[in-house]
Design an enzyme around this catalytic site. Structure first.
Site, PDB file in Angstrom:
ATOM      1  CG  ASP A 290      -2.216   0.946   1.018  1.00 51.23           C
ATOM      2  OD1 ASP A 290      -3.153   0.502   1.722  1.00 51.23           O
ATOM      3  OD2 ASP A 290      -2.271   1.746   0.202  1.00 51.23           O
TER       4      ASP A 290
HETATM    5  C1  GLC Z   1      -4.199   4.364  -0.060  1.00 46.97           C
HETATM    6  C2  GLC Z   1      -5.011   3.071   0.113  1.00 46.97           C
HETATM    7  C3  GLC Z   1      -5.172   2.024  -0.919  1.00 46.97           C
HETATM    8  C4  GLC Z   1      -5.050   2.699  -2.338  1.00 46.97           C
HETATM    9  C5  GLC Z   1      -3.645   3.221  -2.433  1.00 46.97           C
HETATM   10  C6  GLC Z   1      -3.583   3.697  -3.720  1.00 46.97           C
HETATM   11  O1  GLC Z   1      -3.450   4.763   0.726  1.00 46.97           O
HETATM   12  O2  GLC Z   1      -4.794   2.671   1.410  1.00 46.97           O
HETATM   13  O3  GLC Z   1      -6.407   1.280  -0.528  1.00 46.97           O
HETATM   14  O4  GLC Z   1      -5.358   1.775  -3.168  1.00 46.97           O
HETATM   15  O5  GLC Z   1      -3.302   4.164  -1.495  1.00 46.97           O
HETATM   16  O6  GLC Z   1      -4.267   5.074  -3.829  1.00 46.97           O
END
Ligand code: GLC
Length: 733
Positions: A290
């Site tokens: 993430d």
């Molecule tokens: C965010 C979220 C995740 C998302 C990623 C890309 O922090 O936790 O669910 O897909 O970043 O935006």
């Protein structure tokens, strides 16, 4: 011996001969099996090129062609993947063209994006969708979302999110499919079908991403990003099933989570990421961290610096570094100093390349550049958005059947901060949705009730604050009307990521407006728009009817109006419990039995939640017959068929969802009081009966998972329950 060597040479020569058609390199040939293309390409790559495949940055919000030079500096054509935020396929193709033609090996760039509940056609938030119990519609919404994203240049969505949340203070409860493991599993499979289709190489298909692996939703106190104390039993019984089922169903990617799993953060957890996901389940796609989750290992106290964080994440099983720039900074030195074996790098790169080949990116790297009007918001897509929104809304109360509002020339007062809203109605993670695309509540109602009712409108108050200057006008409009539709709710950023709230209550100003309006003595239909269950303890009694519309997306106003007018018969059923008060949580339906069932609950409030999992009203009435089973005793390898007759004794057709629960009253470990194992939604015409069946397969429906993740079916008594009906049967060796 010589004979063997000669044979090997012949074999090797034949292989090369077979595959090297003309001067085309083997990995570039679409007729060659993917595993051979991956190996051929991998062996040609330098360490630097390999590491670049593991890097992911964002790109977008700036499709001014004059800046393409600037973006040249920002986006290396060697990069493995992008979070592609631009809405321009032309821009994507320009970037891709550089990757295909300006680099030594011409490896296409993979473009991901958060297509969570729509790209430009915005559907209800996933929590709302999960109240529809219509798997086909959910799959359809994902197929449409994939098409719109694909036509923008996106190959990969960071969805579905299958975090099972039981504390609705956690803002991301909005993005999952409710409190139940089986429900999240079924919606995950529907989403994967919608995004990936039969073959990801097909046009308009994109790769899915199961997230957030794993346990992110159990953040302490519902506060986002916090520590999660997860027992092995919870891990295996509650959290793992949607991921295991999704992987076995072919989900292309997985995202590692932010949370610290009982001391070992999810993005540095070799047990979950490699021993289980890759070794036990055989997942052969890439795990993407993430956003910043690798660098955050430092904040979580398991890495002294970014370099150690990178080493730990890669060795645990994270293949792609989202936005940390750690892999590109340190992996080369980590390999050269012998800390990381190059084999682990190769394994990660294989996974990325395998995904790109499976998506057909080497053979079709470019996106069709079509007029925007043909890519987004097609009438048929808006129709699906409308249907899914209508089927997601839940009728929670309907005293004296005040709804639907179908009396001729009725005078309706539309009041509240949600009435004319076209932003918050889309909810969090609304992709590239635009307010101009949204049918607001007032627009939907005016259209639906045209020539049928007199509509008056007063906002009453803002979402929050203490400005009461709108109260008087609201009261006046209320007094001049026959019925009040009071539309209250949350702003979109009160839920979603980093959207944790200490209370599920609406702001005081909104509750005050409710009290004011209820004092007019007119019937009140309370419409709620939110990304979570709300605390209604002080206001639910003041309403004659309550409709939970959630955050329904671009057709929200149309869908709500169709419910209020009776054009749609509400069929939504809660996928998450509504506690009476915030503090009543956790209050999910499949809790374990207390040692003293009737004791130990809060003295100051009712025992049960305000509205339970599976609850929802209809404009018609259903009567359930007795449960029948094909046998009172089965062996573990045999099946049992349970059936129930549902009689629509009401005045109109409806769609009824039958929920089949199993109880294992005595087992070698304690079991939940009941567990959902199957559901089916079907039309039941007025005055007719439908037989609903559930084929019980012991190894699928009667097992429990122990703390080691072993699935065990024990002999003994089991119960099946539907509605308030129960029936026992026995499993024998
Ligand atoms: C965010 C979220 C995740 C998302 C990623 C890309 O922090 O936790 O669910 O897909 O970043 O935006």
């Amino acid at each position: 011996m010589m004979k063997k060597i000669l044979l090997l040479y012949i074999l090797a020569f034949t292989t090369v001969a077979v595959y090297s058609k003309g001067d085309q390199l083997l990995y570039k040939r679409a007729d060659v099996p993917i595993k051979d293309r991956v190996e051929d390409l991998l062996k040609r790559m330098t360490l630097e090129e390999k590491i670049m495949q593991l890097d992911q940055r964002t790109y977008g919000d700036n499709d001014n062609v004059n800046n393409i030079e600037q973006n040249k500096r920002e986006v290396s054509p060697l990069i493995g993947s992008l979070i592609y935020r631009s809405t321009s396929p032309v821009m994507k193709n320009k970037i891709q063209h550089r990757a295909m033609t300006e680099t030594r090996l011409g490896i296409p760039i993979l473009c991901g994006f958060d297509v969570i509940h729509g790209y430009r056609t915005i559907f209800p938030i996933p929590l709302a969708q999960s109240c529809s119990w219509n798997l086909k519609l959910v799959e359809e919404s994902c197929r449409i979302s994939a098409r719109e994203a694909y036509l923008t240049g996106i190959d990969w969505t960071f969805s579905p999110m299958v975090d099972i949340a039981r504390d609705s203070r956690w803002g991301r409860v909005a993005e999952g499919y409710g409190e139940d493991t089986y429900a999240n599993t079924m919606y995950a499979l529907a989403s994967i079908n919608g995004y990936q289709g039969e073959d990801m190489k097909d046009d308009y298909r994109i790769a899915a991403c199961l997230k957030h692996y794993i346990g992110y939703s159990l953040s302490e106190g519902g506060r986002d990003y916090q520590y999660t104390d997860i027992s092995s039993q919870t891990l295996w019984e509650i959290l793992m099933p949607p991921f295991e089922a999704g992987i076995k169903h072919g989900a292309a990617t997985v995202m590692s989570a932010f949370n610290d799993i009982s001391g070992v953060p999810a993005s540095a957890n070799h047990y979950t990421l490699t021993e289980v996901l890759k070794d036990r389940w055989g997942f052969d796609g890439p795990v993407v961290s993430d956003w910043g989750a690798i660098g955050q290992l430092k904040a979580q106290g398991v890495a002294k610096d970014r370099k150690e964080a990178g080493m730990k994440a890669l060795m645990a099983g994270v293949d792609i570094d989202m936005m940390d720039n750690i892999y590109v900074d340190y992996l080369k030195s980590l390999v050269e100093e012998g800390t990381i074996p190059v084999q682990r790098i190769d394994d990660a790169v294989r996974r990325v390349l395998r995904l790109k080949f499976r998506l057909g990116l080497f053979d079709k790297p470019y996106t069709p550049e079509l007029p925007e009007s043909t890519c987004y918001l097609q009438p048929s897509d808006r129709q699906i958005a409308y249907e899914l929104a209508a089927e997601s809304m839940v009728l929670l109360k309907n005293k004296k059947k005040i709804l639907p509002l179908n009396n001729k020339n009725i005078r309706i007062a539309l009041i509240g901060p949600m009435v004319s809203d076209s932003l918050h109605i889309m909810g969090s993670w609304f992709g590239k949705g635009m307010t101009k695309d949204v049918v607001s509540i007032v627009e939907g109602i005016k259209k639906e009730f045209a020539n049928k009712a007199e509509i008056k409108y007063a906002k009453g108050c803002e979402f929050e604050g203490d400005n009461r200057t709108g109260f008087e006008a609201a009261e006046t409009v209320a007094r001049e009307s026959d019925v009040i539709v009071l539309c209250l709710g949350e702003k979109k950023n009160w839920s979603g990521e980093n959207g944790s709230r200490s209370s599920l209550s609406l702001p005081p100003i909104q509750e005050e407006l409710m009290h004011l309006i209820s004092q007019t003595g007119k019937p009140v239909v309370l419409v709620l728009s939110a990304g979570r269950p709300l605390e209604l303890v002080r206001i639910h009694g003041l309403a004659d009817a309550i409709v939970m519309m959630w955050q329904p997306g671009v057709e929200g106003g149309t869908a709500l109006a169709s419910i209020l007018s009776g054009k749609s018969n509400p069929s939504g059923r809660l996928s998450i419990s509504f506690p009476l008060t915030t503090n009543q949580q956790p209050v999910h339906y499949n809790r374990r039995q207390s040692s003293r069932p009737k004791m130990g609950l809060y003295q100051d409030i009712q025992k049960e939640p305000l509205y339970s999992f599976g609850y929802g009203l209809s404009y018609t009435d259903y009567k359930y017959g007795d449960l029948k089973i094909s046998s009172e005793r089965i062996k573990k390898e045999e099946k049992l068929v349970a059936e129930v007759e549902v009689d629509n004794v009401g005045v109109r057709e409806g769609k009824e969802t039958v929920f089949w629960y199993v109880t294992d009253p005595v087992s070698s470990i304690s079991r939940p009081m009941k567990e959902l194992k199957f559901f089916e939604k079907r039309v039941v015409k007025s005055g007719s009966k439908e037989v609903f069946r559930f084929e019980v397969i012991p190894e699928r429906d009667l097992y429990f998972v122990n703390a080691q993740g072993e699935k065990i079916v024990e002999s003994g008594e089991f119960q099946i329950s539907v509605c308030d009906k129960k029936i026992k049967f026995e499993v024998i060796e």
